[in-house]
Design a protein around this motif. Structure first.
Motif, short mmCIF file in Angstrom:
data_model
loop_
_atom_site.label_atom_id
_atom_site.label_comp_id
_atom_site.label_asym_id
_atom_site.label_seq_id
_atom_site.Cartn_x
_atom_site.Cartn_y
_atom_site.Cartn_z
N ASP A 236 10.50 63.34 4.99
CA ASP A 236 10.88 64.75 4.95
C ASP A 236 11.11 65.26 3.53
O ASP A 236 11.02 66.46 3.27
N HIS A 305 4.85 59.80 7.66
CA HIS A 305 4.66 61.24 7.50
C HIS A 305 3.96 61.84 8.72
O HIS A 305 3.18 61.17 9.40
N LYS A 306 4.25 63.11 8.98
CA LYS A 306 3.70 63.75 10.18
C LYS A 306 2.21 63.99 10.10
O LYS A 306 1.51 64.03 11.12
#
Length: 411
Positions: A236, A305-306
């Protein structure tokens, strides 16, 4: 201490590219152009020095926490003395080879100068690191940095790491201003040899110490639990990778321009003054910091990570540093580094004794050299690899007797 395989993989990666960069052929060769230093002002020596400082901080901070400052200091100095023996040993081997191999003196003259056993002044300069033959310059700076490492690790453990960082930055600034010449100029005159060479070094110790000691501080903070990497390197928290990426992209075209000598003459003077490699100038400092932060974030936080494309890049980088061959080299980096010096000297000698080689032959020699890098590592792990290790102790139960031990060990 449990080894960090990814760090070993990084050290092995730097060793491979180090040997590629150090192989010298008449007319050059193309394989050396496939290199990260063509895209950024980041080289193998920087990563190698940083990781060495990082491991010094991690390993010996833990020793000091467990056994006290004196034990950690003794361990560091013992390691420094071991490095000194290897640094001097490789010089002696090359000098003996120079005496025995036909034409070696003239072929290696650019690398060794007038360095023979009948010149005590030059030998004294080598022994005190004032004269460093070509490609024998990394171990000396490690040794000098390690002399101060115990005190600096102790300061970090006492929450005084700010002073260490501040002092390192001041010394780096002194290097950019050339203040080391106050001491080096008279020393240069003192050790001047018959070949008109006095002090000969590739790295300004005041400039490059910022690489080693920044790693030392981070390593000591990590071992002592004073830094929360999970908060800094999180999926994030994308400020760090974004800032680092912007820095890398800013310097990318400049590196491409300078690599191909396309920068206009009216710009090159100013730029060159900021990218002096020997002093670890501002261009190198900013590039290394940016690339180091970006790669570290990708390895630690990238896999979570997305975005899939970020995960793919992180996976690719992790895969490279997870190659077993690279990790093998990295586990024995000191011995592999010393061996690489012998390889590049022999290849240079062979190239100097033959007509100019074709591109295929140069590439084949480079690939064989990479394979030969593993010999010291394979030798040191021969018991594990070939099953010749001493068998583990076998415990055999003995009849109980008053006052006698209940078990004995048979090897």
């Amino acid at each position: 201490m449990k080894r960090f395989d990814i760090i070993d993989g990084m050290r092995g990666y730097f060793l491979v590219f180090m040997v590629l960069n150090h192989l010298i052929f008449a007319g050059g060769y193309l394989l050396v152009k496939i290199n990260h230093n063509q895209l950024a002002f980041v080289e193998d020596a920087q990563g190698f020095v940083f990781l060495s400082g990082l491991l010094i901080g991690m390993v010996y901070a833990k020793k000091m926490l467990k056994n006290g400052y004196a034990a950690g200091r003794t361990a560091i100095y013992n390691r420094a003395f071991e490095l000194y023996r290897y640094a001097m040993g490789v010089v002696l081997v090359v000098l003996v080879a120079q005496m025995l191999l036909p034409g070696a003196y003239s072929i290696w003259f650019n690398w060794l100068g007038y360095t023979t056993f009948d010149d005590p002044l030059r030998l004294a300069a080598i022994a005190t690191f004032l004269y460093q033959p070509t490609f024998m310059d990394i171990l000396p700076q490690y040794i000098v940095y390690m002399l101060f490492a115990p005190m600096l690790v102790k300061l970090v453990l006492e929450d005084k790491w700010h002073y260490v960082v501040a002092g390192s930055v001041i010394l780096w600034m002194a290097a950019q201003l050339g203040l080391q010449q106050i001491a080096t100029t008279p020393l240069n005159d003192m050790v001047m040899g018959a070949d008109d060479q006095g002090i000969r070094v590739s790295f300004n110790l005041l400039g490059w110490q910022v690489v080693f000691y920044s790693g030392l501080v981070l390593g000591a903070l990590t071992s002592s639990g004073k830094i929360k990497w999970s908060n800094i390197l999180s999926p994030d928290n994308t400020f760090i990778p974004k800032l680092a990426l912007l820095m890398v992209l800013f310097f990318l075209p400049l590196r491409l321009i300078t690599a191909h000598e396309l920068m206009p003459p009216h710009m090159i003077g100013k730029f060159a003054s900021m990218e002096i490699r020997a002093d670890f100038g501002p261009v190198y400092l900013l590039n290394f910091a940016a690339v180091a932060m970006l790669v570290t974030w990708l390895i630690v936080a990238g896999p979570k990570h997305k975005d899939e494309w970020v995960r793919r890049i992180a996976g690719a980088i992790t895969w490279v540093f997870s190659i077993k061959y690279l990790q093998l080299l990295g586990r024995h980096s000191l011995y592999v580094y010393v061996w690489h010096v012998a390889i590049v000297y022999f290849v240079y000698y062979f190239d100097g004794r033959t007509p100019e080689l074709d591109e295929f032959t140069k590439t084949a020699i480079a690939l064989v050299s990479i394979a030969l890098l593993s010999l010291p590592a394979l030798w040191r792990e021969r018991d594990k690899l070939f099953g010749t290790a001493e068998p583990a102790p076998v415990k055999v139960q003995q009849p109980a007797k008053p006052g006698a031990p209940q078990q004995m060990v048979i090897r």
